[in-house]
Design an enzyme around this catalytic site. Sequence first.
Site, mmCIF file in Angstrom:
data_model
loop_
_atom_site.group_PDB
_atom_site.id
_atom_site.type_symbol
_atom_site.label_atom_id
_atom_site.label_comp_id
_atom_site.label_asym_id
_atom_site.label_seq_id
_atom_site.Cartn_x
_atom_site.Cartn_y
_atom_site.Cartn_z
ATOM 1 N N CYS A 218 -35.509 -7.540 35.994
ATOM 2 C CA CYS A 218 -35.329 -8.721 35.138
ATOM 3 C C CYS A 218 -36.652 -9.505 35.053
ATOM 4 O O CYS A 218 -37.244 -9.817 36.094
ATOM 5 C CB CYS A 218 -34.226 -9.589 35.712
ATOM 6 S SG CYS A 218 -34.072 -11.167 34.879
ATOM 7 N N CYS B 97 -29.228 -7.741 33.526
ATOM 8 C CA CYS B 97 -29.777 -8.137 34.825
ATOM 9 C C CYS B 97 -28.575 -8.338 35.744
ATOM 10 O O CYS B 97 -27.593 -8.965 35.361
ATOM 11 C CB CYS B 97 -30.543 -9.444 34.648
ATOM 12 S SG CYS B 97 -30.659 -10.413 36.150
ATOM 13 N N GLU C 109 -23.646 -5.074 -12.940
ATOM 14 C CA GLU C 109 -24.400 -4.777 -11.727
ATOM 15 C C GLU C 109 -23.493 -4.102 -10.693
ATOM 16 O O GLU C 109 -22.372 -4.558 -10.456
ATOM 17 C CB GLU C 109 -24.902 -6.116 -11.174
ATOM 18 C CG GLU C 109 -26.083 -6.019 -10.283
ATOM 19 C CD GLU C 109 -27.427 -6.186 -11.012
ATOM 20 O OE1 GLU C 109 -27.456 -6.256 -12.262
ATOM 21 O OE2 GLU C 109 -28.441 -6.212 -10.302
ATOM 22 N N GLU D 198 3.930 1.659 -1.273
ATOM 23 C CA GLU D 198 4.509 1.931 -2.600
ATOM 24 C C GLU D 198 3.445 2.538 -3.523
ATOM 25 O O GLU D 198 3.706 3.468 -4.281
ATOM 26 C CB GLU D 198 5.039 0.628 -3.214
ATOM 27 C CG GLU D 198 6.328 0.150 -2.558
ATOM 28 C CD GLU D 198 6.665 -1.266 -2.986
ATOM 29 O OE1 GLU D 198 7.539 -1.416 -3.847
ATOM 30 O OE2 GLU D 198 6.052 -2.214 -2.460
ATOM 31 N N TYR D 199 2.221 1.978 -3.412
ATOM 32 C CA TYR D 199 1.126 2.474 -4.250
ATOM 33 C C TYR D 199 0.853 3.952 -3.930
ATOM 34 O O TYR D 199 0.754 4.795 -4.826
ATOM 35 C CB TYR D 199 -0.126 1.620 -3.993
ATOM 36 C CG TYR D 199 -1.348 2.075 -4.754
ATOM 37 C CD1 TYR D 199 -1.614 1.594 -6.029
ATOM 38 C CD2 TYR D 199 -2.232 2.998 -4.201
ATOM 39 C CE1 TYR D 199 -2.728 2.017 -6.734
ATOM 40 C CE2 TYR D 199 -3.346 3.433 -4.894
ATOM 41 C CZ TYR D 199 -3.588 2.936 -6.157
ATOM 42 O OH TYR D 199 -4.687 3.359 -6.858
ATOM 43 N N ASP D 200 0.757 4.251 -2.627
ATOM 44 C CA ASP D 200 0.477 5.629 -2.212
ATOM 45 C C ASP D 200 1.557 6.580 -2.721
ATOM 46 O O ASP D 200 1.267 7.712 -3.124
ATOM 47 C CB ASP D 200 0.405 5.728 -0.681
ATOM 48 C CG ASP D 200 -0.839 5.050 -0.143
ATOM 49 O OD1 ASP D 200 -1.749 4.790 -0.953
ATOM 50 O OD2 ASP D 200 -0.885 4.764 1.069
ATOM 51 N N ASP E 253 0.845 -1.200 0.000
ATOM 52 C CA ASP E 253 0.000 0.000 0.000
ATOM 53 C C ASP E 253 0.881 1.250 0.000
ATOM 54 O O ASP E 253 0.560 2.256 -0.641
ATOM 55 C CB ASP E 253 -0.904 0.026 1.241
ATOM 56 C CG ASP E 253 -1.947 -1.068 1.184
ATOM 57 O OD1 ASP E 253 -2.006 -1.763 0.146
ATOM 58 O OD2 ASP E 253 -2.685 -1.228 2.175
ATOM 59 N N LYS F 218 -34.732 -18.232 -10.094
ATOM 60 C CA LYS F 218 -34.666 -17.450 -8.852
ATOM 61 C C LYS F 218 -34.565 -18.333 -7.602
ATOM 62 O O LYS F 218 -35.064 -19.457 -7.586
ATOM 63 C CB LYS F 218 -35.926 -16.568 -8.735
ATOM 64 C CG LYS F 218 -36.132 -15.582 -9.869
ATOM 65 C CD LYS F 218 -35.093 -14.500 -9.917
ATOM 66 C CE LYS F 218 -35.339 -13.354 -8.980
ATOM 67 N NZ LYS F 218 -36.266 -12.349 -9.393
ATOM 68 N N LYS G 247 -26.859 -14.298 -10.153
ATOM 69 C CA LYS G 247 -27.617 -13.080 -10.462
ATOM 70 C C LYS G 247 -27.500 -12.161 -9.243
ATOM 71 O O LYS G 247 -28.104 -12.422 -8.201
ATOM 72 C CB LYS G 247 -29.074 -13.421 -10.743
ATOM 73 C CG LYS G 247 -29.882 -12.212 -11.141
ATOM 74 C CD LYS G 247 -31.244 -12.595 -11.657
ATOM 75 C CE LYS G 247 -31.978 -11.371 -12.173
ATOM 76 N NZ LYS G 247 -32.132 -10.321 -11.185
HETATM 77 N N1 5U1 Z 1 -25.392 -12.258 -14.152
HETATM 78 C C1 5U1 Z 1 -26.331 -11.655 -14.899
HETATM 79 N N2 5U1 Z 1 -27.262 -10.871 -14.411
HETATM 80 N N3 5U1 Z 1 -27.996 -10.468 -15.445
HETATM 81 C C2 5U1 Z 1 -29.081 -9.635 -15.496
HETATM 82 N N4 5U1 Z 1 -26.437 -11.766 -16.220
HETATM 83 C C3 5U1 Z 1 -27.491 -11.023 -16.594
HETATM 84 N N5 5U1 Z 1 -28.018 -10.788 -17.804
HETATM 85 C C4 5U1 Z 1 -29.086 -9.967 -17.886
HETATM 86 C C5 5U1 Z 1 -29.643 -9.377 -16.729
HETATM 87 C C6 5U1 Z 1 -30.816 -8.489 -16.838
HETATM 88 O O1 5U1 Z 1 -29.659 -9.708 -19.089
HETATM 89 C C7 5U1 Z 1 -29.138 -10.280 -20.290
HETATM 90 C C8 5U1 Z 1 -29.483 -11.725 -20.410
HETATM 91 C C9 5U1 Z 1 -29.735 -9.509 -21.395
#
Ligand code: 5U1
Length: 674
Positions: free
Chosen positions: A413, A431, A174, A36-38, A34, A315, A116
């Site tokens: 209590c 208590c 996401e 070196e990075y800083d 960290d 799901k 997902k």
């Molecule tokens: N992992 C993942 N989540 N997700 C959400 N893949 C993925 N693909 C999506 C969505 C709405 O849509 C494509 C299949 C178009």
Amino acid sequence: MQLEQARHRAEALRQLINKLNYQYYVLDAPSVSDNEYDKLMRELVAIETEFSVLITSDSPTQRVGVTPVSELKEVKHLVPMLSLGNAFNEDEMRAFNKRIKEKLSVSSLVFSGETKFDGLAVNILYENGLLITAATRGDGSTGEDVTHNVRTIPQVPLCLVGENIPQLLEVRGEVVMTHKGFAALNNRQREKDEKIFANPRNAAAGSLRQLDPKVTAERPLSFFAYGIGDYKGNTNLTSHTNILRQLKEWGLPVSTETKSLDGIDACLDYHAEIGARRSELAHDIDGVVFKVNEISQQRELGFVSRAPRWAIAYKFPPLEEITQLLDIEVQVGRTGALTPVARLSPVNVAGVTVTNATLHNIDEIKRKDIKIGDWVYVRRAGDVIPEVVAVIKERRADAGENDIREFIMPTVCPVCESDVVRQEGEAVYRCIGGLSCSAQNIQAIIHFASRKAMNIDGLGDKLIIQLTESGLITTVADLYSLSQEKLAELERMGTKSAENLIAALDKSKDTTLERFIYAMGIREVGEATARTLAMKYKSLDLIEQATTEELETISDIGPVVALNIVSFFKQKHNLEIIQRLLVAGIHWDNKDDEIDLVFSGMSFVLTGSLQVMTRDEAKQKLISMGAKVTGSVSKKTNYVVFGENAGSKYEKAIELGITTLNEESFIKMIEKEK
Ligand code: 5U1
């Protein structure tokens, strides 16, 4: 420094820092400290401060823009962001498979499976490798401009790296927050008396829609890319796996929880495997997405409404449900802490009927503004105790003011009627009855008998309550004077069970010093501290004589724990019980401690399901031999022990060149070391 010289140096620093960011955030394999990075970052800031003309929009110094925006503008996606069809059971998954196989006239299909994420979908536009805009999904065609905030997410490259950078690329993915990040954020919010977020998704959404990027930059957001929208480039992307690999090569973070799956049965197995590991994952997920892997087949299948025919989200049951809080009761724990518990109208959360949920403490009730009669969100994840996460205030009005009551912490209590006090700086009320409070006494005996303490097989909570209520035992020391005849007279206890319990009590006498210390239930002395004490002193007598000053010199033991230990051994009552236990025959072998520490300083990760031992047994064994057992694989890991269905941790170990052991080799190694 001259301008030209500064230009070259700044360019070199930018490239190097971007590479280090990629190693740190995407590969999880930093190559410099960290410090070196800083140092590199400070040098770049200094050059850009002196020569402001050298500042570029993709400079790593520019992640946090200085000026907040006044509103979130609209951004039109070049290619619409689609939604996904859902499946909720095996039949629906099989129907999906049949439908698309018929449409393609093929006998089997290869899918790409991936978790997902339960976060916020975003679209990031890169032109010639430079990040231009980032937008939320919105209605699928137009979203909100969150470029200023997405730029603050460390894993999101401001400029793509590698070969064949496309002229144009929309990256779909996401924005999420880890459970750890979420808990830390809420703790900080609490300290500042600011809004508490109900779940990681809400926290991620709230953070991403901030007007001031400085606020977003302080929020622990991550990003995972899972696909592309518009694309103009030379690379021929012929399959979904191809796309994911290419995105990773361009420096984008892609989840490690992805798998190529041959046929629907493999998809169903993968869904079950991820489901079993769901609570261990760093992020919330709400299902597994399956996509037909070949892009040519995806094209042939096309879309229906705004969802692709070639993908589906299978799901998982939701982890949160809504129910009514019927009452709040108070439970008294081993240390006398009073915990408010919500009694709920029964509700099914992820396959289990939930009737109780923890409310932690009075501050939490006030902070969340929870009142008896409220409609609330209840969350249950993995083995964690269900929790009331938030109140639906809008439904309070429906209930009518008369049906809503405030909770008041009792001043005595509810079990023993001793006074209830709250020490300064503590969140909990306690208590003061100590072991004269039957609730505390019973909890102390339950703790003493528990698996990680004296491990008395067959002595469960109900039996302990029965033994205390029948007057057969008062303290833990009485356990070892129980007679088989008296036990056999108890209701629901036959001769055989009584015999088994006596045998289990006898067996428990052969223990270790660390188990014995842990079993004593000294406040804030958990397994780890008990182990440290046993390792350091190797004798109960020496621990009893230790002073607070001496104890505080041990790492992991602070002044509060040191005082708890010394106070415990000062109490005559405790010393008498210890004496009686030793006279009853409890003993341990000091030599074990020395022989066993062969793995001292080594770090192990356990992954997948083991067959001979449980993961917990393996963990205990390793800890008792001096090893550290951690949850994630890094360059510091010495060994990864893998069982069946080992996933990303195993893959990462291979990637980092860490020694992996199957269960058989692992057991051999332990045996050899012993
Ligand atoms: N992992 C993942 N989540 N997700 C959400 N893949 C993925 N693909 C999506 C969505 C709405 O849509 C494509 C299949 C178009």
